[in-house]
Design an enzyme around this catalytic site. Sequence first.
Site, PDB file in Angstrom:
ATOM      1  N   ASP A  33      20.180   8.935 -31.808  1.00  0.00           N
ATOM      2  CA  ASP A  33      20.092  10.367 -32.063  1.00  0.00           C
ATOM      3  C   ASP A  33      19.166  11.534 -32.419  1.00  0.00           C
ATOM      4  O   ASP A  33      19.939  12.113 -33.640  1.00  0.00           O
ATOM      5  CB  ASP A  33      20.772  11.410 -30.426  1.00  0.00           C
ATOM      6  CG  ASP A  33      20.447  12.755 -29.967  1.00  0.00           C
ATOM      7  OD1 ASP A  33      19.053  12.423 -29.576  1.00  0.00           O
ATOM      8  OD2 ASP A  33      20.860  13.038 -30.094  1.00  0.00           O
ATOM      9  N   ASP A 249      11.733  13.705 -30.308  1.00  0.00           N
ATOM     10  CA  ASP A 249      13.917  13.962 -29.849  1.00  0.00           C
ATOM     11  C   ASP A 249      13.654  11.998 -28.751  1.00  0.00           C
ATOM     12  O   ASP A 249      13.379  11.996 -28.404  1.00  0.00           O
ATOM     13  CB  ASP A 249      14.534  14.715 -29.482  1.00  0.00           C
ATOM     14  CG  ASP A 249      15.715  15.011 -28.987  1.00  0.00           C
ATOM     15  OD1 ASP A 249      16.473  13.492 -29.570  1.00  0.00           O
ATOM     16  OD2 ASP A 249      16.243  15.436 -28.152  1.00  0.00           O
TER      17      ASP A 249
END
Length: 421
Positions: A33, A249
């Site tokens: 992530d 992201d």
Amino acid sequence: MMWEIYPPYVLRSLYFTRLQIGSPPKDYHVQVDTGSDLLWVNCIECENCPKESDLGIPLRLYDPKDSSTAKKVGCDDDFCKSTFTGPSDECKAGMLCAYGVKYGDGSSTTGYFVNDNVQIAQVSGNRQTTPMSGNVILGCGAKQSGQLGSSDQALDGILGFGQSNTSMISQLSSAKKVRKMFSHCLDGRGGGGIFAIGEVVQPKIKTTPLIDDQTHYNIELKSIDVNGEDIKLPTSILDFIKKQAVVVDSGTTLAYFPDEVYNQLMEKIMAAQPGKKPHVVEKMFKCYQYSGNIDDGFPVVNLHFANSLSLKVLPHQYFFQVEDDEWCIGFQNSNLKEKTGKELTLLGDIILSDKLVTYDMEKKVIGWTDYDCSSSIKVKDEESGNVYEVGAQDISSSHYRCNSRMVLWLLFFLVAACLIN
């Protein structure tokens, strides 16, 4: 306790890898992530941790007592002093340094910090590695809530690749083990991909500056067009994105735009099929019954950033397939508010796939190029100066088409030091 809060995502498109922690080293499967910072794994005393995963992978609880190199981090540790944000009386000498992370979907993890070995391997030749290790302060998850406590797509933890000093890449960089730069290539069609820490020398990548003093990977959006027809960006939005910009992201699945931008995008996309009326799935996704090649029936969306860097998004990249002939658009109205009250633009992995994306925190730039993520890249070994080939190889993948979730393995390399897969 150190609390971190991250933007929400709706669908979970998980890109995960396997790393080894402790002495002796044990395997843990963690989500990769770029939108968060901490590496954390579920701990032996964990409350509400999943016991099994519908991904078919074994889950493991980390026990610091089983590792001869594990050391719990106290409140008097320099790391804790630099990261703790709560009242001083909540973290005093003799107490464990606690952490808390709350994600935008409402899930959260809390626990304490542990310093332990992460098993890593140095790239030593073309598609070859040799083992080595590095100390990393990670989160030992003692309590999970929301989605993190469910067996639905359950993993052992999350590997955050954000910019803060708490991230694994920042810690390894401070120890002079790796360069503070990394790249990912997510194969949107076949599954899998490459995640390399260090300098990629081939292919060449054009970059755009990162916005200073931002928590996430923020870049300046200049304009958007659909098949060459510009989206009108209101002055208020233009002024905002010049200051706060667009967040990139990989931990977010979809792409989110402010209301005025989203409405124009959808209008132009749907105008390509005036004879077809979209239907709504799960009360939020506009979807089409379409039996042909989706790229032939809908327009290309182009996002243009500072330094003349463009992101070309083909229809098969911004649509996701629900059934054989049912396709849904992966753009959403953000409703994500920055602290100023402005709506955020958030680019998730649905449009980052099939691209080699590089994050260079040393030069403070990010960039990408269209790429076949099932092939290979060339990386530089910092110690020898040699250039080696890193390939995607064949990696297990699982696709959840019924609710448009993807779970893909990443082949995870560190250049100069790379995590064993």
